[in-house]
Design a protein around this motif. Structure first.
Motif, PDB file in Angstrom:
ATOM      1  N   PRO A 193      29.584  38.599  37.797  1.00  0.00           N
ATOM      2  CA  PRO A 193      30.586  38.829  38.619  1.00  0.00           C
ATOM      3  C   PRO A 193      31.087  40.065  38.415  1.00  0.00           C
ATOM      4  N   ALA A 194      32.135  40.799  39.183  1.00  0.00           N
ATOM      5  CA  ALA A 194      32.623  41.900  39.343  1.00  0.00           C
ATOM      6  C   ALA A 194      33.470  42.296  38.006  1.00  0.00           C
ATOM      7  N   ALA A 195      34.061  41.495  37.595  1.00  0.00           N
ATOM      8  CA  ALA A 195      34.566  41.884  36.101  1.00  0.00           C
ATOM      9  C   ALA A 195      33.685  41.771  34.974  1.00  0.00           C
ATOM     10  N   GLY A 196      32.643  41.139  35.075  1.00  0.00           N
ATOM     11  CA  GLY A 196      31.594  41.014  34.123  1.00  0.00           C
ATOM     12  C   GLY A 196      30.781  42.438  34.182  1.00  0.00           C
ATOM     13  N   SER A 197      30.649  42.863  35.446  1.00  0.00           N
ATOM     14  CA  SER A 197      29.812  44.047  35.632  1.00  0.00           C
ATOM     15  C   SER A 197      30.745  45.244  34.838  1.00  0.00           C
ATOM     16  N   ALA A 198      31.836  45.334  35.107  1.00  0.00           N
ATOM     17  CA  ALA A 198      32.646  46.169  34.948  1.00  0.00           C
ATOM     18  C   ALA A 198      32.694  46.507  33.386  1.00  0.00           C
ATOM     19  N   VAL A 199      32.872  45.164  32.536  1.00  0.00           N
ATOM     20  CA  VAL A 199      32.703  45.255  30.902  1.00  0.00           C
ATOM     21  C   VAL A 199      31.419  45.563  30.404  1.00  0.00           C
ATOM     22  N   LEU A 200      30.283  45.174  31.020  1.00  0.00           N
ATOM     23  CA  LEU A 200      28.960  45.478  30.719  1.00  0.00           C
ATOM     24  C   LEU A 200      28.671  46.875  30.740  1.00  0.00           C
TER      25      LEU A 200
END
Lengths: 311, 594, 113
Positions: free
Chosen positions: B252-259
């Motif tokens: 998910p977008a927030a996850g991709s950002a952190v990853l």
């Protein structure tokens, strides 16, 4: 060639043979059985290397609980054995050559140890009296490198969250899909009625004695987990839903107590995870009690897996 | 136990902040799990800002002093105990990760909340605990001074990142998560083997003690090779990048950002610690050049593949691949031929600034891409026409972060590029200077491609599927502005100051230097990017298309070649073979350097 | 040639075997098994280091032994997550291949991006 060296060569040869079997076995089920044998042989190796604490952990967690997990998976994945795209021969050959090179490099390093082996054993035993413990491994785990143990507990809890995250949305908070097997008059039921009292007592003893002799929270906790799993698999106790508050409390109580003792160290002994001199052993035992309980519950839940049907 | 007087030398003033930065997220995870339900969001809402406050306190503590923070946990000094240390590198990385995680937290509040009619929902429960876990684990990576604690921290990061990838439960993301997990596990095991060898040789796992005792012998070379390649597998440097594109694009977008922003930086940070701190004299010239060559390969590969992507999230994921390559150029540029050691100088600062600016910019990009997807219902690059008018703030955020990545002053990437170019000129390694300039061109190409598509006017009016919350746009915009202004932050207090004058971000010369890569990037975008059928409908489009057709044909053929090569390299067996081959090659390169 | 060195060689061989199985065996469950073999080999190397550090009346250096205990628990956690992922993938698709047939290029997305 003394007896010890002959024994070591025999065990090492057997171990390598079993490991080769695990890699080349035809079916996943055979490979997993081979892996359990591998784990038990590895425990013998640890005894030969004078690391009894590690032998207990390897037998309980490395071979026992991991083996149960992998056996269950192999059973569920039996249908996929048929459609297998195997790797081509040139790729296998290249992989083999590279692996031999890596192993060779490691072996060359192992064959050439420093003349005086560096060791922290003298320092560890010298400072052990300040912790009140008699088992230096327990001293390392709960005093000198207590931060690693705390973080490891967090890793285990996080792994549980990761496993639970794989629940389908409709089944969230429901009952894990642990495969249950028993018939009322079967052998499994008999074992599940007879073994747990003994196992639980052994588990508690192993954790309790770990302060001064080989043993400890992880080994005792793994034994408790195994007994609980036995009882659940034999349908003598229902598998609890993952949304149960008490269950989550049990999972977190151990690290909570450890963290609290750590923070108390700021006030009582001047440093995080430090212990005041006369109270070191009681505090460590309290921390270990909580950890044993939490580890037992968490390991069993990790084997039980994500929820599959709603509560 | 040690007396109070002796205890004072086991910690510096403010050292307890390092413990808090680790212990508070751990407490947050436990509280969230124990309380469950709706409380998870509230616990995260308390502990994430608390983490930001601790990072700010650490910055304040180290502002004047300049002496690194130190804390021996439990009062036990290394080598028996574990030491936590925060030097300038740690402080900047902790600050950036705190900022990015808090911004992601603000962004994710709109996506991950427990609906009013249910007691507990899976996605929010899992997401907030994983976010706290990543935050705590990153702090451990930045401050732990012990190789085994770093190993546990790496595992913590991986176990928190993998479930984020498959949070939505789709089969593609499950497969991507499994590949990520297995490859990351191989990486950490290789790292652990190296740590074992180092303990066997020197009797300590403490970073500072090891740096004092390490000398060039066979065991050190083997350990260095194993640890480096294991960490490269976790950082997804070319050719070990098989897991990154589907994992970062599927989360998910927030996850991709952190990853993309932070998780890949954790293993990179440990490589920096190893090469610059523990064993600066071990790798040697050949190994450093090899590492930078892999970085150059990543830049070229990642950028060209990014240009060829159909989906925006995959484009940004491949862009991460390319930017990771940038980070590894500094190892070759920091090599001092005279002393055969790596200098902690301008090149190191350049690399760290690049890491920081990429973290903020990439997080903003992924957030914008997520908003675009939510609004349009798809994220096809060729279908973005009109989104510029429909979601102005989002596109501005994307544009600003893209511009920051392109290296426009005063962004961090500009300063990083200048420092790296200075180091290249200083050490006479002009070929890396060429690679850096090419990297700038390539970055501009795919950013311009997306912006052009977004700013084109659509055939039919754009219908938005969903309203995009202002707070999410604000979070993305804030991070984008942060990355654009990064060079203005007082980095001299924390990062090594280069010899000679540091470049100033605000003169005409600097501005001119940044224009030509952008123009070149635009040309590349026209030649290799996906344009759909847009050009045919534009007034001058068909004429231009006819003129450049042969060049575009050649460029597309080259792009197709790269895509096929990428397809081969991203097979599991090929990646595994590359992994082992790299171990052997690195060991040989280090041994040969003697 | 003493006991520790014999097991040191054994551990090195196990590391190579585990890496081989991890790279060449296409089935994910076999990869997980090989990863555990690999882990066992690494821990054995640590144990050899511990044995060689025997001093002060102890049979081995307690620090590496404690680290191995931590490592075994971490390895089990990793196996648990991997197995759970694998089983979920199997239940969703009926097939456990790790090779991508480029599903990411398809635009068949529902739900959050």
């Amino acid at each position: 060639m003394t007896g010890a060296i002959l024994f070591a060569i025999a065990i090492a040869a057997l171990l390598l043979a079993v490991a080769v079997w695990v890699v080349v076995a035809r079916t996943a089920f055979t490979a997993t059985v081979g892996f359990i044998v591998y784990g038990l042989l590895l425990a013998l190796v640890w005894v030969a290397l004078s690391a009894v604490d590690v032998a207990l952990t390897e037998a309980a967690i490395g071979s026992g609980v991991t083996g149960m997990l992998l056996l269950g998976a192999a059973a569920q994945l039996r249908a996929t054995e048929a459609n297998v795209e195997s790797t081509s021969l040139p790729l296998k050959l290249s992989a083999g050559i590279l692996c031999v090179l890596v192993s060779g490099g490691l072996a060359a390093v192992m064959l050439d140890p420093p003349a005086v082996a560096p060791t922290l054993a003298p320092e560890a035993t010298a400072k052990l009296s300040a912790t009140g413990l008699g088992n230096p491994v327990a001293g390392v785990l709960f005093a000198y490198r207590a931060l690693d143990t705390l973080l490891e507990k967090v890793v285990v809890v996080l792994a549980l969250i990761g496993v639970w995250s794989l629940t389908p949305d409709r089944a969230w908070g429901g009952v894990p899909g642990l495969r249950l097997y028993a018939r009322p008059s079967g052998t499994l039921t008999l074992l599940a009625q007879v073994l747990p009292p003994v196992g639980i007592m052994l588990g508690i003893y192993m954790f309790w004695t770990g302060a001064d002799n080989p043993g400890g929270a992880f080994q005792g906790g793994a034994l408790l987990a195994a007994m609980w799993l036995l009882v659940m698999v034999a349908r003598l106790q229902p598998v609890p839903p993952t949304s149960l508050g008490r269950l989550r409390l049990l999972v977190t109580i151990g690290p909570f107590i450890f963290l609290t003792i750590g923070f108390a160290g700021f006030a009582l002994a001047g440093s995080f995870l430090a212990y005041p001199i006369d109270y070191a052993k009681p505090l460590i035992v309290v921390a270990e009690t909580g950890l044993t309980l939490s580890i037992g519950v968490t390991l069993a839940l990790l084997v039980a897996g994500p929820a599959e049907r709603s509560a | 136990m040690t007396s109070a007087a002796a205890l004072s030398q086991t910690a510096t003033a403010g050292g307890y902040l390092l413990v808090l930065s680790i212990a508070l997220p751990a407490l947050g995870i436990l509280l969230a799990l124990a309380l469950g339900g709706r409380h998870v969001e509230r616990v995260a809402g308390v502990f994430l800002p608390a983490g930001l406050a601790i990072a700010a306190a650490i910055v304040a503590e180290t502002w004047r002093g300049g002496t690194p923070l130190f804390y021996a946990v439990g009062g036990w000094m290394p080598p028996l105990g574990i030491a936590l240390r925060a030097d300038g590198l740690s402080v900047v990385m902790m600050t950036i990760s705190a900022l990015v995680i808090c911004a992601v937290g603000v962004f994710a509040r709109a996506d991950f909340f427990t609906p009013s009619r249910s007691v507990e929902a899976r996605a929010p429960f899992v997401f907030w605990i994983l976010l706290l876990a990543i935050y705590g684990a990153l702090n451990i990576v930045f401050v732990a001074g012990d190789l085994f604690t770093l190993y546990v921290a790496l595992e913590l990061v991986s176990f928190a990142a993998v479930p984020l990838v498959c949070l939505d439960g789709r089969p593609e993301t499950l497969q991507a998560a499994l590949r990520y997990l297995l490859f990351a596990l191989v990486g950490s095991v290789l790292y652990l083997v190296g740590a074992v060898l180092l303990y066997g040789a020197y009797g300590t796992l403490d970073l500072v003690l090891l740096s004092q005792q390490v000398h060039a012998e066979r065991v050190t070379f083997v350990a260095a090779a194993l640890m480096t390649v294991g960490l490269l597998a976790k950082t997804a440097l070319f050719p070990l990048h098989l897991w990154l594109p589907p994992a970062h694009a599927g989360a998910p977008a927030a996850g991709s950002a952190v990853l993309s922003a932070l998780v890949v930086k954790a293993s990179f940070f440990i490589i920096v610690r190893l090469w610059f701190g523990v064993m600066p004299g071990i790798p040697g010239f050949a190994a450093a050049q090899l590492l930078a060559a892999l970085g150059a390969g990543a830049i070229v590969f990642g950028s060209i593949l990014a240009l060829r992507q159909e989906r925006l999230k995959l484009l940004i994921a491949y862009s991460t691949l390319a930017q990771i390559g940038y980070l590894f150029l500094m190892f070759a540029l920091a090599f001092n031929a005279g002393t055969a050691r790596l200098d902690s100088g301008g090149a190191l600062t350049g690399g760290m600034l690049q890491a920081m600016s990429h973290a903020t910019a990439k997080a903003a990009m992924f957030m914008s891409a997520g908003l675009i997807y939510a609004a349009l219902g798809h994220d096809r690059v060729t279908g973005l026409a009109g989104i510029g008018r429909a979601l102005p703030l989002t596109i501005v955020a994307f544009a600003l972060s893209g511009v920051a990545l392109m290296g426009v002053p005063p962004s961090g990437a500009y300063l990083a590029k200048e420092l790296l170019l200075q180091a290249a000129a200083g050490t006479g390694q002009w070929w890396w200077g060429v690679v850096i300039q090419m990297g700038g061109v390539l970055t501009s190409s795919y950013v311009l491609l997306v912006l052009c598509h977004a700013l084109m006017s659509p055939d039919a009016p754009v219908t938005l599927h969903a309203r995009v919350p202002r707070i999410q746009e604000a979070a993305a915009l804030a991070l984008a502005v942060c990355s654009l202004l990064l060079a203005l932050f007082p980095w001299e207090r924390y990062l090594p100051v280069p010899r000679g004058t540091p470049p100033t971000p605000f003169d005409l010369d600097a501005l001119l230097k940044t224009i030509w890569p952008i123009l070149a990037g635009g040309v590349l975008a026209i030649l290799m990017g996906r344009w759909g059928d847009r050009p045919a409908t534009m007034s001058f489009g068909s004429a231009v298309a006819a003129v450049i057709a042969p060049a575009r044909c050649a460029a597309l053929a080259f792009g197709g070649l790269i895509e096929r090569l990428d397809g081969v390299l991203r097979q599991w067996t090929a990646a595994g073979l590359s992994l082992l081959a790299l171990v052997v090659i690195f060991a040989a390169a280090m041994l040969a350097g003697r | 040639m003493d006991v520790a060195t014999i097991f040191g060689l054994c551990g090195s061989a196990l590391v190579g075997l585990g890496l081989y199985g991890l790279i060449t065996n296409p089935q994910p469950l076999r990869k997980i098994l090989s990863f555990n073999l690999l882990g066992g080999g690494v821990f054995m190397l640590f144990g050899v280091v511990a044995r060689r550090g025997a001093a002060a009346g102890l049979g081995g250096d307690p620090v590496p032994q404690a680290l191995v205990i931590t490592g075994i628990v971490v390895a089990f956690s990793a196996t648990a997550i991997a197995v759970a992922l694998l089983l979920r993938l199997y239940k969703e698709t009926g097939n456990i291949s790790l090779s991508p047939n480029d599903p990411e290029k398809a635009d068949t997305h529902q739900g959050k991006p």
